[in-house]
Write an enzyme that holds these catalytic residues in place. Structure first.
Site: not given
Ligand code: GRF
Length: 207
Positions: A116, A100
């Site tokens: 993350h 973003l």
């Molecule tokens: C997660 O592992 C998060 O850390 C990353 O993207 C993934 C999303 O997974 N930013 P979900 O769509 O919530 O299952």
């Protein structure tokens, strides 16, 4: 802010939405004192939109435009307009796969958080669990942080560590990290909704 008005979350995601489900369940049980005002995705058939609709939460696909890793200007405007129309207090990135920038960041400065799958500042960027395994670290984990202009670089709100086991594959480590995320994100969002969090430079303090 009106003390009776519920804290409103706007959730953005591109993928299957397992973090969204964990957040929605924590909202439904009152663990997070907030409501999910809207869910937005740049992927028309993203699981996160289906999960939102199943729960009667407004969910909208917004076409991201011509770029692969960011939103084009029209898309940025459309996302900002939808979030403002929904009167969100906090933007929650839950697997949103675009960086973003510009007007979007300015519109919601200090009011955007992300999760993350690594112990930041180690392994920002894509497939962080694989980066961790390839590097040979013995402890991996996940981080909830504020969003700034960099990639996975904002002030850290919360972290959970998980072990890396000798027999791990990228998939098994990713699963263990994902399970930790489903606890950590609702925990951090509950504190944000209760306004129990303050920021002092890079340090985020829990009250
Ligand atoms: C997660 O592992 C998060 O850390 C990353 O993207 C993934 C999303 O997974 N930013 P979900 O769509 O919530 O299952």
């Amino acid at each position: 802010m009106d003390a009776n008005k519920k804290f409103r979350l706007g959730v953005l995601g591109s993928g299957k939405g397992s973090n969204f489900v964990a957040i929605a369940e924590a909202v439904a049980t009152g663990k997070i004192p907030a409501e999910i005002a809207v869910v937005l995705s740049d992927v028309a058939d993203a699981g996160i939109l289906a999960h939102a609709r199943e729960r009667n939460i407004p969910a909208q696909f917004i076409t991201p435009g011509q770029f692969r890793t960011k939103l084009d200007e029209n898309a940025e405007c459309a996302f900002v307009a939808a979030l403002q129309a929904a009167q969100v207090d906090l933007i929650v990135l839950a697997g949103f796969m675009r960086v973003l920038k510009g007007d979007f960041l300015r519109a919601f400065a200090g009011r955007m958080v992300n999760i993350h799958p690594s112990l930041l500042p180690c392994f920002p960027g894509l497939q962080a669990w694989k980066q961790a395994l390839d590097h040979g670290v013995k402890v991996a984990g996940c981080t909830v942080h504020f969003v700034d202009a960099g990639v996975d670089s904002g002030a850290i709100i919360g972290q959970t560590a998980v072990p890396v086991l000798d027999q791990d594959t990228p998939e098994t480590l990713h699963q263990r990290i994902h399970a930790a995320e489903h606890e950590l994100y609702p925990h951090c969002l509950a504190a944000l909704a209760r306004r129990e969090i303050s920021v002092n430079g890079r340090r985020v303090l829990w009250h």
